[in-house]
Design a protein around this motif. Structure first.
Motif, PDB file in Angstrom:
ATOM      1  N   LYS A 142      -2.916 -39.555  37.087  1.00 27.58           N
ATOM      2  CA  LYS A 142      -1.910 -40.378  36.417  1.00 27.58           C
ATOM      3  C   LYS A 142      -2.104 -40.238  34.915  1.00 27.58           C
ATOM      4  CE  LYS A 142      -1.263 -44.101  39.819  1.00 27.58           C
ATOM      5  NZ  LYS A 142      -1.300 -45.570  39.998  1.00 27.58           N
ATOM      6  N   ASN A 143      -1.016 -40.216  34.198  1.00 25.07           N
ATOM      7  CA  ASN A 143      -1.102 -40.140  32.744  1.00 25.07           C
ATOM      8  C   ASN A 143      -0.984 -41.504  32.077  1.00 25.07           C
ATOM      9  OD1 ASN A 143      -1.312 -37.308  32.702  1.00 25.07           O
ATOM     10  ND2 ASN A 143       0.918 -37.120  32.953  1.00 25.07           N
ATOM     11  N   THR A 144      -0.686 -42.523  32.871  1.00 23.87           N
ATOM     12  CA  THR A 144      -0.445 -43.857  32.330  1.00 23.87           C
ATOM     13  C   THR A 144      -1.201 -44.900  33.137  1.00 23.87           C
ATOM     14  OG1 THR A 144       1.506 -44.139  33.726  1.00 23.87           O
ATOM     15  CG2 THR A 144       1.864 -43.225  31.527  1.00 23.87           C
ATOM     16  N   ILE A 145      -1.318 -46.091  32.537  1.00 26.25           N
ATOM     17  CA  ILE A 145      -1.952 -47.207  33.251  1.00 26.25           C
ATOM     18  C   ILE A 145      -1.309 -48.498  32.766  1.00 26.25           C
ATOM     19  CG2 ILE A 145      -3.840 -47.480  31.575  1.00 26.25           C
ATOM     20  CD1 ILE A 145      -5.668 -48.141  33.981  1.00 26.25           C
ATOM     21  N   ASN A 146      -1.078 -49.430  33.675  1.00 28.99           N
ATOM     22  CA  ASN A 146      -0.551 -50.740  33.323  1.00 28.99           C
ATOM     23  C   ASN A 146      -1.713 -51.581  32.787  1.00 28.99           C
ATOM     24  OD1 ASN A 146       0.405 -53.445  33.314  1.00 28.99           O
ATOM     25  ND2 ASN A 146       1.909 -52.958  34.899  1.00 28.99           N
ATOM     26  N   VAL A 147      -1.808 -51.652  31.468  1.00 31.08           N
ATOM     27  CA  VAL A 147      -2.951 -52.293  30.829  1.00 31.08           C
ATOM     28  C   VAL A 147      -3.051 -53.768  31.211  1.00 31.08           C
ATOM     29  CG1 VAL A 147      -3.969 -52.928  28.614  1.00 31.08           C
ATOM     30  CG2 VAL A 147      -2.941 -50.673  28.906  1.00 31.08           C
ATOM     31  N   LEU A 148      -1.947 -54.483  31.141  1.00 27.95           N
ATOM     32  CA  LEU A 148      -1.983 -55.921  31.412  1.00 27.95           C
ATOM     33  C   LEU A 148      -2.368 -56.195  32.863  1.00 27.95           C
ATOM     34  CD1 LEU A 148      -1.626 -58.743  30.324  1.00 27.95           C
ATOM     35  CD2 LEU A 148       0.823 -58.585  30.820  1.00 27.95           C
ATOM     36  N   LEU A 149      -1.883 -55.367  33.778  1.00 32.03           N
ATOM     37  CA  LEU A 149      -2.246 -55.536  35.184  1.00 32.03           C
ATOM     38  C   LEU A 149      -3.746 -55.309  35.377  1.00 32.03           C
ATOM     39  CD1 LEU A 149      -1.466 -56.035  38.131  1.00 32.03           C
ATOM     40  CD2 LEU A 149      -1.012 -53.569  38.329  1.00 32.03           C
ATOM     41  N   SER A 150      -4.277 -54.277  34.724  1.00 32.17           N
ATOM     42  CA  SER A 150      -5.706 -53.987  34.879  1.00 32.17           C
ATOM     43  C   SER A 150      -6.558 -55.138  34.347  1.00 32.17           C
ATOM     44  CB  SER A 150      -6.063 -52.680  34.158  1.00 32.17           C
ATOM     45  OG  SER A 150      -5.989 -52.823  32.758  1.00 32.17           O
ATOM     46  N   ARG A 151      -6.141 -55.734  33.237  1.00 33.36           N
ATOM     47  CA  ARG A 151      -6.902 -56.854  32.683  1.00 33.36           C
ATOM     48  C   ARG A 151      -6.784 -58.090  33.573  1.00 33.36           C
ATOM     49  NH1 ARG A 151      -6.532 -56.684  26.070  1.00 33.36           N
ATOM     50  NH2 ARG A 151      -6.890 -54.452  25.849  1.00 33.36           N
ATOM     51  N   THR A 152      -5.607 -58.306  34.136  1.00 35.32           N
ATOM     52  CA  THR A 152      -5.415 -59.461  35.013  1.00 35.32           C
ATOM     53  C   THR A 152      -6.257 -59.321  36.271  1.00 35.32           C
ATOM     54  OG1 THR A 152      -3.159 -59.716  34.160  1.00 35.32           O
ATOM     55  CG2 THR A 152      -3.679 -60.847  36.211  1.00 35.32           C
ATOM     56  N   LEU A 153      -6.299 -58.117  36.832  1.00 38.43           N
ATOM     57  CA  LEU A 153      -7.128 -57.888  38.015  1.00 38.43           C
ATOM     58  C   LEU A 153      -8.608 -58.028  37.672  1.00 38.43           C
ATOM     59  CD1 LEU A 153      -5.261 -54.873  39.648  1.00 38.43           C
ATOM     60  CD2 LEU A 153      -5.367 -57.216  40.508  1.00 38.43           C
ATOM     61  N   PHE A 154      -8.988 -57.584  36.463  1.00 34.53           N
ATOM     62  CA  PHE A 154     -10.397 -57.740  36.083  1.00 34.53           C
ATOM     63  C   PHE A 154     -10.766 -59.212  36.002  1.00 34.53           C
ATOM     64  CE2 PHE A 154     -13.752 -58.622  33.088  1.00 34.53           C
ATOM     65  CZ  PHE A 154     -14.760 -57.778  33.521  1.00 34.53           C
ATOM     66  N   TRP A 155      -9.942 -60.031  35.351  1.00 35.43           N
ATOM     67  CA  TRP A 155     -10.308 -61.433  35.178  1.00 35.43           C
ATOM     68  C   TRP A 155     -10.098 -62.257  36.439  1.00 35.43           C
ATOM     69  CZ3 TRP A 155     -13.854 -62.489  32.157  1.00 35.43           C
ATOM     70  CH2 TRP A 155     -13.997 -61.828  30.930  1.00 35.43           C
ATOM     71  N   TYR A 156      -9.291 -61.755  37.381  1.00 39.22           N
ATOM     72  CA  TYR A 156      -9.283 -62.357  38.722  1.00 39.22           C
ATOM     73  C   TYR A 156     -10.698 -62.291  39.306  1.00 39.22           C
ATOM     74  CZ  TYR A 156      -8.613 -62.464  43.805  1.00 39.22           C
ATOM     75  OH  TYR A 156      -8.720 -62.747  45.145  1.00 39.22           O
ATOM     76  N   PHE A 157     -11.402 -61.206  38.977  1.00 37.11           N
ATOM     77  CA  PHE A 157     -12.795 -61.035  39.402  1.00 37.11           C
ATOM     78  C   PHE A 157     -13.780 -61.625  38.389  1.00 37.11           C
ATOM     79  CE2 PHE A 157     -16.215 -58.136  37.959  1.00 37.11           C
ATOM     80  CZ  PHE A 157     -17.164 -58.356  38.952  1.00 37.11           C
ATOM     81  N   GLY A 158     -13.470 -61.517  37.094  1.00 35.61           N
ATOM     82  CA  GLY A 158     -14.441 -61.792  36.040  1.00 35.61           C
ATOM     83  C   GLY A 158     -14.899 -63.232  35.977  1.00 35.61           C
ATOM     84  N   HIS A 159     -14.007 -64.192  36.238  1.00 31.54           N
ATOM     85  CA  HIS A 159     -14.478 -65.575  36.169  1.00 31.54           C
ATOM     86  C   HIS A 159     -15.281 -65.981  37.395  1.00 31.54           C
ATOM     87  CE1 HIS A 159     -14.751 -69.455  34.268  1.00 31.54           C
ATOM     88  NE2 HIS A 159     -14.631 -69.968  35.470  1.00 31.54           N
ATOM     89  N   PRO A 160     -14.856 -65.672  38.627  1.00 32.77           N
ATOM     90  CA  PRO A 160     -15.740 -65.980  39.758  1.00 32.77           C
ATOM     91  C   PRO A 160     -17.083 -65.257  39.688  1.00 32.77           C
ATOM     92  CG  PRO A 160     -13.784 -64.781  40.479  1.00 32.77           C
ATOM     93  CD  PRO A 160     -13.535 -65.221  39.086  1.00 32.77           C
ATOM     94  N   LEU A 161     -17.125 -64.124  38.953  1.00 33.87           N
ATOM     95  CA  LEU A 161     -18.418 -63.469  38.723  1.00 33.87           C
ATOM     96  C   LEU A 161     -19.406 -64.445  38.096  1.00 33.87           C
ATOM     97  CD1 LEU A 161     -20.264 -60.946  38.486  1.00 33.87           C
ATOM     98  CD2 LEU A 161     -19.145 -60.477  36.291  1.00 33.87           C
ATOM     99  N   VAL A 162     -18.927 -65.284  37.179  1.00 32.53           N
ATOM    100  CA  VAL A 162     -19.797 -66.277  36.537  1.00 32.53           C
ATOM    101  C   VAL A 162     -20.379 -67.228  37.576  1.00 32.53           C
ATOM    102  CG1 VAL A 162     -19.862 -68.181  34.876  1.00 32.53           C
ATOM    103  CG2 VAL A 162     -18.520 -66.124  34.370  1.00 32.53           C
ATOM    104  N   TYR A 163     -19.567 -67.636  38.545  1.00 34.09           N
ATOM    105  CA  TYR A 163     -20.054 -68.547  39.572  1.00 34.09           C
ATOM    106  C   TYR A 163     -20.895 -67.820  40.615  1.00 34.09           C
ATOM    107  CZ  TYR A 163     -17.379 -72.047  37.272  1.00 34.09           C
ATOM    108  OH  TYR A 163     -16.926 -72.906  36.316  1.00 34.09           O
TER     109      TYR A 163
END
Length: 568
Positions: free
Chosen positions: A221-242
């Protein structure tokens, strides 16, 4: 003539038979120690990278041999935030499961497979970072792009952790099958909650890796949906803290009471607090994205509200712990308003290190409220305040509790004793860690309030006047970071000493029992179908519309999951 009749069986509570503690086999101990070796090697490497960072930011040190600052920043974040924590937690939880519900031979074999997959993935990702092919930081935000091996390695770490999760689920299921009318061991219950949360949360980062990052980095792929990637990361990133925090809570609820000579205040309260963490730890990731365009403010606000819900189980935990401390002290005859507090075992490092971790969570939690408070967040977002907050919660509350666990777990696994000299060194190490973290974290918070950026190597960012204003705080961070690295070296020395040089013997695996007159634990605490259903409903409520918006409203001409970024 009257005949005796059996009492009616209570259907709404468990029968309290008391669970026999099991003995860890040699192979189980070897498995847990394998995780510990990786964790403490990671501690040393990650700590060295942290020392180099604060020295560079002080403005008085340059990295030798052309080393890139963002390479060491990435190593520090990934190896401490992901590798150290994940390996220590899964190793610790494997010990808890072996001690409370046991392993079958097949389950143990699969646990070793999980360790192998995680280790291979960790090595692949670490090498990629160290050779400078993945300077994408701990969050690996697009459009920064790493070598495909980095994403593949991180994915393997996640897959290996999933294998361990399913092993834990199977252990718990088989125990319940053999003991249908009994309450499950509290620590096993807690492990299952934490791994269930981890499994659901990591679906976000796994989706981002498999659907977006790996195909993009491989050139498919030559492109990436930046906002989607960040949203998916933080879907994981905050429960990572817990995911980091809940194992510390396991020790606080069920191990610390035993160390101080007390008992668990309330089994029901402990279980319910973990259930609430399962509900409210995942559907809250948008509060990390409050300043990002493209996400509807209504849904940000909803997730801010859900974020604040975790205050409830946190306060439940604080109440439970200090109730345990007071009840234990008063049973030992210590009267007065604070007599019980003065007679806690302050000279026992197994208690002292986690207790300081508990205290650190008070300002850490207050800082978290600021971070999640919508408009207030704009003051501190992407400043070094956030880094200071992170070091209070993860690097103090969590890590000091992990150290406290290590002081009894390592000797227990290796057949050694926790000697007075090691205990004394541990107290010194705990004090050094506390002092270093206070100096570094406080200076980070203050510098953040006056605009100091996070993630930046440039101490003169903003011009000469700004650099002068920040200079004292950056020097304080260098001083604090140096003290912390000394504490890390001492902890690694203690780790080696406990394994190889302490006298042989048996060290207790401290698991507290309930109070003798404790109320029976209700059966609804183990209504797993209901708890999982509520969790999924909350996630779907909080994320369905925002993610649909991000996909449907991608820039014109791009695929739904992609976002043109040129040659970045």
């Amino acid at each position: 003539m009257e005949t005796a009749t059996a009492p009616a069986k209570q259907s709404n509570v468990f029968r309290n038979k008391g669970t026999m503690e099991l003995r860890l086999s040699k192979n189980e101990r070897r498995l847990v120690m394998s995780y510990m070796y990786v964790a403490f090697i990671s501690l040393f490497i990650g700590g060295l990278m942290g020392l180099l960072q604060v020295l560079v930011r002080s403005g008085n040190f340059e990295l030798p041999w052309g080393i890139n600052y963002y390479t060491i920043l990435t190593v520090h974040g990934v190896i401490l935030g992901l590798v150290l924590t994940t390996f220590f937690i899964i190793g610790f939880q494997n010990a808890l499961m072996g001690k409370t519900v046991g392993y079958s031979k097949k389950q143990l074999n699969w646990a070793w497979i999980g360790f192998a997959v995680m280790t291979i993935g960790m090595i692949i990702a670490a090498i990629t970072i160290l050779v400078g092919k993945a300077n994408v930081l701990y969050t690996f935000y697009a459009p920064l792009q790493a070598h495909p091996a980095f994403y593949i390695g991180i994915t393997l770490v996640v897959v290996g952790s999933w294998i361990n999760a399913f092993v834990n689920f199977r252990q718990f299921y088989m125990w319940k099958k053999k003991h249908p009318d009994e309450k499950s061991p509290l620590l096993a219950f807690m492990v299952v909650i934490n791994m269930l949360m981890w499994l659901i949360a990591t679906l976000g980062v796994a989706t981002a890796m498999l659907v977006q990052f790996i195909p993009w980095s491989l050139g498919y792929k030559n492109t990436i949906n930046v906002l989607l990637s960040r949203t998916l990361f933080w879907y994981f990133g905050h429960p990572l803290v817990y995911f980091w925090l809940l194992p510390a809570y396991m020790a606080w609820y069920a191990i610390i009471p035993k160390i101080i000579g007390g008992k668990i205040f309330s089994d029901t309260l402990a279980r319910f607090s973990f259930i609430l963490f399962l509900f409210f730890s995942i559907p809250v990731g948008l509060h990390h994205q409050l300043t990002e365009p493209g996400l509807d403010s209504t849904w940000k606000f909803i997730q801010v509200i859900l974020t604040f819900m975790v205050v409830i189980p946190s306060l439940m935990t604080a109440f439970s712990m200090f109730a345990t401390f007071e009840i234990t002290g008063r049973k030992k005859g210590y009267g007065g308003l604070f007599g019980w507090l003065k007679h806690l075992p302050w000279s026992d490092v197994r208690f002292l290190a986690p207790f300081i971790g508990m205290l650190a969570f008070i300002p850490g939690g207050a800082g978290g409220i600021v971070n999640a408070s919508y408009q207030i967040n704009t003051l501190v977002h992407n400043t070094i305040w956030v880094t200071g907050h992170f070091h209070l919660t993860a690097a103090t509350t969590v890590v000091l509790t992990f150290f406290g666990i290590a002081y009894w777990l390592i000797p227990h696994l290796t057949g050694r004793k926790l000697t007075k000299s090691v205990n004394r060194l541990g107290i010194i190490q705990t004090i050094l860690w506390t002092v270093g973290m206070l100096i570094m974290s406080i200076s980070m918070h203050i510098q953040g309030l006056i605009g100091g950026p996070r993630r930046s190597a440039y101490s003169d960012y903003g011009g000469t006047a700004q650099a002068t204003e920040w200079g004292a705080y950056q020097m304080a961070q260098a001083v604090g970071g140096t003290i912390l690295f000394i504490a890390i070296v001492l902890m690694v020395y203690i780790f080696v000493k406990m394994i190889f040089f302490s006298p042989k013997g048996e060290e207790e695996f401290p698991i507290a029992q309930e109070e003798d007159n404790a109320e029976p634990t209700p059966r609804w605490t183990e209504n797993w179908k209901l708890w999982i259903a509520i969790t999924l409903v909350l996630i779907l409520f909080a994320y369905t519309v925002p993610i649909m918006d991000v996909i449907q409203n991608a820039p014109p001409g791009s695929a739904p999951f992609d976002w043109p970024i040129g040659n970045s």
